[in-house]
Structure formats: structure tokens, C-alpha cells
Enzyme design. Structure first.
Site, PDB file in Angstrom:
ATOM      1  N   ASP A 183     161.449 -11.552   0.208  1.00 11.48           N
ATOM      2  CA  ASP A 183     161.729 -10.664  -0.918  1.00 11.48           C
ATOM      3  C   ASP A 183     160.415 -10.214  -1.557  1.00 11.48           C
ATOM      4  O   ASP A 183     159.675 -11.034  -2.108  1.00 11.48           O
ATOM      5  CB  ASP A 183     162.594 -11.413  -1.941  1.00 11.48           C
ATOM      6  CG  ASP A 183     163.174 -10.498  -3.002  1.00 11.48           C
ATOM      7  OD1 ASP A 183     162.786  -9.312  -3.052  1.00 11.48           O
ATOM      8  OD2 ASP A 183     164.018 -10.977  -3.786  1.00 11.48           O
ATOM      9  N   HIS A 185     160.543  -8.052  -4.035  1.00  9.80           N
ATOM     10  CA  HIS A 185     160.979  -7.999  -5.431  1.00  9.80           C
ATOM     11  C   HIS A 185     160.401  -6.803  -6.188  1.00  9.80           C
ATOM     12  O   HIS A 185     160.269  -6.848  -7.418  1.00  9.80           O
ATOM     13  CB  HIS A 185     160.602  -9.306  -6.143  1.00  9.80           C
ATOM     14  CG  HIS A 185     161.657  -9.817  -7.076  1.00  9.80           C
ATOM     15  ND1 HIS A 185     161.515  -9.804  -8.442  1.00  9.80           N
ATOM     16  CD2 HIS A 185     162.880 -10.352  -6.839  1.00  9.80           C
ATOM     17  CE1 HIS A 185     162.603 -10.308  -9.008  1.00  9.80           C
ATOM     18  NE2 HIS A 185     163.449 -10.653  -8.056  1.00  9.80           N
ATOM     19  N   GLU A 209     162.988  -7.477   1.648  1.00 18.58           N
ATOM     20  CA  GLU A 209     163.827  -6.968   0.566  1.00 18.58           C
ATOM     21  C   GLU A 209     162.984  -6.295  -0.517  1.00 18.58           C
ATOM     22  O   GLU A 209     161.916  -6.784  -0.876  1.00 18.58           O
ATOM     23  CB  GLU A 209     164.600  -8.149  -0.022  1.00 18.58           C
ATOM     24  CG  GLU A 209     165.503  -7.824  -1.179  1.00 18.58           C
ATOM     25  CD  GLU A 209     166.299  -9.041  -1.595  1.00 18.58           C
ATOM     26  OE1 GLU A 209     166.736  -9.084  -2.765  1.00 18.58           O
ATOM     27  OE2 GLU A 209     166.494  -9.963  -0.769  1.00 18.58           O
ATOM     28  N   GLU A 235     169.842  -4.456  -4.784  1.00 15.37           N
ATOM     29  CA  GLU A 235     170.321  -5.270  -5.896  1.00 15.37           C
ATOM     30  C   GLU A 235     170.235  -4.519  -7.216  1.00 15.37           C
ATOM     31  O   GLU A 235     170.955  -4.856  -8.176  1.00 15.37           O
ATOM     32  CB  GLU A 235     169.541  -6.582  -5.998  1.00 15.37           C
ATOM     33  CG  GLU A 235     168.094  -6.435  -6.443  1.00 15.37           C
ATOM     34  CD  GLU A 235     167.358  -7.759  -6.421  1.00 15.37           C
ATOM     35  OE1 GLU A 235     167.132  -8.323  -7.509  1.00 15.37           O
ATOM     36  OE2 GLU A 235     167.034  -8.239  -5.319  1.00 15.37           O
ATOM     37  N   ASP A 257     175.183  -5.762  -5.353  1.00 10.80           N
ATOM     38  CA  ASP A 257     175.608  -6.985  -6.017  1.00 10.80           C
ATOM     39  C   ASP A 257     177.029  -6.789  -6.529  1.00 10.80           C
ATOM     40  O   ASP A 257     177.308  -5.835  -7.246  1.00 10.80           O
ATOM     41  CB  ASP A 257     174.650  -7.303  -7.172  1.00 10.80           C
ATOM     42  CG  ASP A 257     174.870  -8.681  -7.764  1.00 10.80           C
ATOM     43  OD1 ASP A 257     176.013  -8.969  -8.177  1.00 10.80           O
ATOM     44  OD2 ASP A 257     173.903  -9.449  -7.843  1.00 10.80           O
TER      45      ASP A 257
END
Length: 381
Positions: A183, A185, A209, A235, A257
Site C-alpha cells: 500500500d 497510501h 495500492e 478506498e 469500501d
């Protein structure tokens, strides 16, 4: 049957649950939350509840249209998350009313078990080898970790090397038959992401990700062209329309999500949209048991599903964990890194209502960290 009451519960470590009760006593549960903004979402649920009280709970799609489009100003994480939790609860009621699990109402199961992964390393990844070895011992076949903590706008040679070292350490423990997802982020600029992707490509991550921030979907196509590493995002995207640019850019994995992107109804549609682009579904879910239960119901009924995130033991869970608010842990018993399909009506879990009400009395005020670079300027968390 009419909707008689809607309640919300602010429960540790950082979650918000909602409960919808009908006039004949059927109860559905949902998890509407924006991590760090739970109180704001709670207020949004209270406003949206005005549309639902006295209505037939089984008109899920009509309610979804009204809740998302009935106001002139639409979208955004707070509204979408409020709708998501209410939508989950309505599907839970529908399953209990018809005597069927939600996956049956979505067209029936396409698999008997769902692969899940475990988190390791924390916000600023450390002690990875030990944590990964423990998850392998527990039977997991995949883990996910942050690639780095706070990262310079243009990653330094040391920062880049540290990411490679972490992924290499994970690969050493996992071997060639298990997977590591990494990730970013949104902590990397496109230039830094391009450089790091090139370096970790030989280590064969399952996916990377959020290689860039979600508002930079226009940069994804360039990253897709740069590397063979599968890219994932989603997300912080909340609707089909927001996923479309990422899909046209060529991302391999979408990560809506279930507590943010409009609930079961919209995520099921996002998965179908992704399928037309050959992309896989890997729902984001570092949240509580209701969100995970909803995610699993979608996963059992989605042909292009890849893998499911779950929060047991995640570093955010300080005062409660995945099993703290369920009466029966069996739906979340992972065997060989998989959750197995059940036939319990609705979302397939039994919420411990007494524990939820007790936890709500103390509530929480969780906030995500605010990071800064060495010069004092804001850094992406």
C-alpha cells in the site's frame, strides 16, 4: 412491514454501527463510517433516516436512489458512507425476511470460500519478517503492508531502497507461492511511484495500492504503462462514476469500501463495471464486523472477486477488535487463509446488541494522525 426506528452507535476502536428495526421486529445492521469523522457520518444518518421511517424496507433500490439523489447536492465520503451503512442494514433485513443470505439475493454464490489477507507492519512498517511469519503460521496465504511512512515529495535514494528492502523481506518469508500487497497510501508522487514500481517489479507484488492520490486518477495511465505491477485503487472513491477514470486508465484491481461506496448496492454495480474492463474486485475493509460481513456477501456472489481485506489484529484496533461485537465468531473463522460460505439469512452474523449499546455509552473520538515533513510542511498520512 414498515421501518419503525433507526439508531446509531459510536463504538471503539473507531467504528459507527447503525440499527434499523421494522414494526414487526425484524432488525438489520449496517456500518456507516468515515474513519476519523464518525460523528459527522452519524449526523448524516440521522438526516437520511427522515426518508426511511415509515417506509417499506424491502424497496432497497428505490431507497438507494432517494438517499443518494434526493438532495440537490450529492456525493462525497460522508453522504456515501451514511448511505452505505443504511443500505447494508436494509439488505440484512431483506435476507432475514426472505430467509436467505444476501449473496443468494445478489444472484447466488459463485464460490464456496473467499480468500482473505492480513495486515502487517503498521502505519510506518517495522518488524515485518516476524509479523509475516506469524500470519503464515496462522494459515494466511497473503499479507498487505504499507510501503513506507511519510515520504519526501521526490523519494530519496534511501527511501526508495527502504521500500525495496521491505518488500524483499516479505518475499523471503512468503516464498513464491504466497502473496504480498503493498500500500503506497497516496504517500508517493507519480514520479516517485514510477521509480519505486520499477524497483519492486522483480519481487512480484500481488498489487500496489493507491500509487498516487485518488484525485490524481488522470496520472494512473502513465503508471500502468510504466510497470507490469498490477495497480489498485478505490478506498477513497465512492461511486461508479468515480471509478470509471481509474478503470479506463487500466488499473487491475478496484477496492471500493462497503462502508464508504454506497453499500452493497453500489459496490455490486462497481464490480460489474470493473468486470467489463477485466479488473478484479478486492474490497477495502480495515473496519468492523458488519462491514466485513457485507463485503463477504458481495464476494461470494461476484465472479471477478480477487481477495478480501479484514481487520483482525490490525494496528488501529486498540480498544476492540473484529470479534468484540458479534455473538458468534464462526463467520470470521479463517481456515487456510479463507472465509467459508454460510447460509445464515441476511449478512450472516449475529450482532451482540448488549455489547454494542454498552460500548456506545463511552463512544470514541478517533482521529487519523497528521504527519509533517522535516521542514514542517504537511505530509500525506
Amino acid at each position: 412491514m414498515k421501518i419503525a426506528r433507526i439508531e446509531t452507535f459510536l463504538v471503539p476502536p473507531r467504528w459507527l454501527f447503525c440499527r434499523i428495526e421494522t414494526d414487526d421486529g425484524v432488525v438489520g445492521w449496517g456500518e456507516p463510517v468515515v474513519e476519523g469523522r464518525a460523528e459527522v457520518v452519524r449526523a448524516a444518518v440521522d438526516v437520511l433516516a427522515e426518508h426511511l421511517i415509515g417506509e417499506d424496507p424491502l424497496r432497497i433500490q428505490d431507497h438507494w436512489q432517494v438517499l443518494t439523489k434526493g438532495g440537490f447536492y450529492r456525493g462525497g465520503p460522508v453522504l456515501s458512507s451514511a448511505v452505505a451503512g443504511l443500505d447494508q442494514a436494509l439488505w440484512d433485513i431483506a435476507g432475514k425476511t426472505y430467509g436467505a443470505p444476501v449473496h443468494a439475493l445478489l444472484g447466488g454464490p459463485v464460490r464456496e470460500r473467499v480468500r482473505v489477507y492480513a495486515w502487517v507492519g503498521g502505519d510506518e512498517p517495522t518488524e515485518l519478517s516476524e509479523q509475516i511469519a506469524a500470519q503464515v503460521e496462522a494459515g494466511f496465504t497473503a499479507v498487505k503492508m504499507n510501503g513506507a511512512g511519510a515520504t519526501s515529495p521526490i523519494a530519496t535514494a534511501a527511501e526508495t531502497a527502504a521500500v525495496v528492502t521491505r518488500v524483499a523481506a516479505a518475499r523471503d518469508v512468503l516464498g513464491p507461492d504466497r502473496d504480498v500487497a503493498v500500500d503506497f497510501h497516496g504517500r508517493f508522487t507519480a514520479a516517485s511511484a514510477r521509480r519505486v514500481l520499477t524497483e519492486i517489479e522483480p519481487l512480484h507484488p500481488l498489487f500496489v495500492e493507491e500509487p498516487v492520490l485518488p484525485e490524481q486518477s488522470h496520472l494512473l495511465a502513465g503508471l500502468v504503462a510504466t510497470s507490469s505491477v498490477p495497480l489498485a485503487t478505490g478506498e477513497r472513491l465512492y461511486s461508479r462514476s468515480e471509478f470509471l477514470p481509474a478503470l479506463t486508465a487500466g488499473v487491475a484491481v478496484v477496492q471500493p469500501d462497503l462502508s464508504h461506496a454506497g453499500g452493497i448496492s453500489e459496490v455490486h454495480r462497481i464490480a460489474s463495471l470493473a468486470d467489463t474492463y477485466g479488473a478484479q474486485l478486492a474490497p477495502h475493509c480495515p473496519l468492523g464486523p458488519i462491514a466485513l460481513a457485507a463485503s463477504l456477501q458481495v464476494a461470494f456472489a461476484t465472479p471477478n472477486f480477487l481477495i478480501q481485506e479484514q481487520s483482525r489484529g490490525i494496528h488501529y484496533n486498540k480498544d476492540a477488535d473484529l470479534l468484540s461485537y458479534v455473538a458468534d465468531p464462526e463467520p470470521f473463522r479463517f481456515v487456510d487463509g479463507h472465509a467459508h460460505r454460510g447460509d445464515t439469512p441476511g449478512l450472516g452474523i449475529t450482532v451482540d446488541e448488549a455489547a454494542v449499546r454498552a460500548a456506545d455509552r463511552s463512544g470514541h473520538a478517533w482521529r487519523n494522525p497528521v504527519w509533517r515533513h522535516a521542514d514542517g510542511s504537511f505530509a500525506e498520512w
